[in-house]
Write a protein that holds these residues in place. Structure first.
Motif, PDB file in Angstrom:
ATOM      1  N   VAL A   1      55.676 -55.409 -18.028  1.00 14.22           N
ATOM      2  CA  VAL A   1      55.414 -54.025 -18.476  1.00 14.22           C
ATOM      3  C   VAL A   1      56.281 -53.176 -17.542  1.00 14.22           C
ATOM      4  O   VAL A   1      56.912 -52.235 -17.786  1.00 14.22           O
TER       5      VAL A   1
ATOM      6  N   GLY B   1      48.356 -50.358 -25.198  1.00 13.35           N
ATOM      7  CA  GLY B   1      48.527 -49.188 -24.650  1.00 13.35           C
ATOM      8  C   GLY B   1      49.455 -49.036 -23.299  1.00 13.35           C
ATOM      9  O   GLY B   1      50.202 -48.129 -23.056  1.00 13.35           O
ATOM     10  N   ASP B   2      49.381 -50.229 -22.620  1.00 12.87           N
ATOM     11  CA  ASP B   2      50.189 -50.198 -21.401  1.00 12.87           C
ATOM     12  C   ASP B   2      51.550 -50.521 -22.056  1.00 12.87           C
ATOM     13  O   ASP B   2      52.402 -49.459 -21.293  1.00 12.87           O
TER      14      ASP B   2
ATOM     15  N   ALA C   1      53.028 -49.313 -24.950  1.00 11.03           N
ATOM     16  CA  ALA C   1      53.379 -47.819 -25.307  1.00 11.03           C
ATOM     17  C   ALA C   1      53.651 -47.020 -24.310  1.00 11.03           C
ATOM     18  O   ALA C   1      54.532 -45.901 -24.390  1.00 11.03           O
ATOM     19  N   ALA C   2      52.855 -47.004 -23.151  1.00  8.94           N
ATOM     20  CA  ALA C   2      53.190 -45.901 -21.883  1.00  8.94           C
ATOM     21  C   ALA C   2      54.539 -45.856 -21.481  1.00  8.94           C
ATOM     22  O   ALA C   2      55.062 -44.949 -20.940  1.00  8.94           O
ATOM     23  N   THR C   3      55.312 -46.879 -21.886  1.00  6.29           N
ATOM     24  CA  THR C   3      56.667 -47.316 -21.272  1.00  6.29           C
ATOM     25  C   THR C   3      57.696 -46.623 -22.586  1.00  6.29           C
ATOM     26  O   THR C   3      58.936 -46.526 -22.334  1.00  6.29           O
ATOM     27  N   GLY C   4      57.141 -46.395 -23.567  1.00  6.93           N
ATOM     28  CA  GLY C   4      58.321 -45.964 -24.529  1.00  6.93           C
ATOM     29  C   GLY C   4      58.414 -47.266 -25.288  1.00  6.93           C
ATOM     30  O   GLY C   4      59.093 -47.092 -26.526  1.00  6.93           O
TER      31      GLY C   4
END
Length: 285
Positions: A78, A103-104, A106-109
């Motif tokens: 991640v 979710g983890d 997705a937080a990076t794009g």
């Protein structure tokens, strides 16, 4: 396409070799680096380094704990992700695990798809394995060239977690077939039918699923076949399926019976043996 493969056990190594063979730019990472060598691409020092420049990241790890460890921390995958990257996780894990990791990611794009597979190492090597996918359709299209290097068919089942759910359902059925195959073969043997002849009949009958054919050597000559799917991992998958069944209120009495027999075999010291070793267990060998 730049592809990173995280986890190079039996399945991951076969996937990496197919990815490289398809002409993609491959980088690999494994907790034990020696197991990642010779697969057609450089071995990264960390999961973070492996995925940093990848278009698609293929993950193949043993269980939920290994997956969470590979994703998390400063050297985890991640930490190396960015926008437009796609992670396709082929590991067999609980649906809740992959949903949490999504979710983890997705937080990076980036985007995470759960893409467990049905088949064996030879299925990967021949490019004929089935992928059961959960997640965004556009992300799947971006990842498709990497997946198609080892998969014959890809079925998008719904949102993230749908692939993991279907994999547990399929594996529960595979393990049921394994149990029935072991019992029937031993029954025929005990009644005086030659093992090879008995297997020939089973493989020519109405129950002759692909599993029956590709496990023939393991059942016919237990001492010579390599371990393809250890009973310890069978128990892990059955426990995941049982937990899912309890969560959704599904009755799975056959699963419970199969788990009991697998537990007995493990208690007898067969946890590291192939799932076909249930036949030997039933023979009392």
């Amino acid at each position: 396409m730049r592809v990173a493969v995280v986890g190079t056990g039996r399945m991951g190594a076969a996937m990496a070799a197919r990815v490289a063979g398809a002409g993609h730019d491959l980088t690999v990472w494994n907790r034990t680096p020696a197991k990642a060598e010779g697969l057609g691409g450089p071995v990264a020092g960390t999961a973070r380094e492996a995925v940093a420049d990848a278009d698609v990241v293929v993950v193949s790890l043993a269980d939920d704990a290994a997956v969470r460890a590979a994703y998390g921390g400063p050297d985890g995958l991640v930490a190396g992700l960015g926008p437009e990257q796609v992670v396709v996780d082929t590991s067999t894990v609980a649906p809740e695990t992959v949903r949490a990791l999504a979710g983890d990611v997705a937080a990076t794009g980036a985007a995470l798809l759960d893409t467990p597979v049905s088949g064996s190492v030879p299925s990967v090597e021949s490019g004929t394995i089935l992928v059961m996918a959960g997640g965004d359709a556009d992300a799947l299209e971006r990842a498709r060239p990497a997946l198609e290097s080892f998969a014959e068919r890809i079925i998008l089942l719904g949102p993230v977690g749908a692939g993991a759910t279907m994999k547990l359902a399929v594996n529960a059925m595979v393990f049921g077939l394994n149990q029935t195959l072991a019992e029937s073969l031993v029954l025929a043997e005990r009644a005086g039918v030659d093992r090879e002849q008995a297997y020939e009949v089973i493989a020519s009958s109405a129950v002759a699923a692909p599993f029956v054919h590709y496990k023939r050597a393991a059942f016919a000559d237990p001492g010579s076949a390599p371990v393809a799917f250890a009973l310890d991992l069978v128990a892990k998958d059955l426990d995941l399926a049982a937990a899912l069944a309890a969560e959704v209120g599904a009755e799975v009495p056959q699963l419970a019976t199969n788990r009991g027999v697998v537990g007995d075999a493990i208690a007898a010291g067969r946890g590291g043996e192939d799932l076909s070793a249930l036949a030997e267990h039933l023979r009392g060998g």
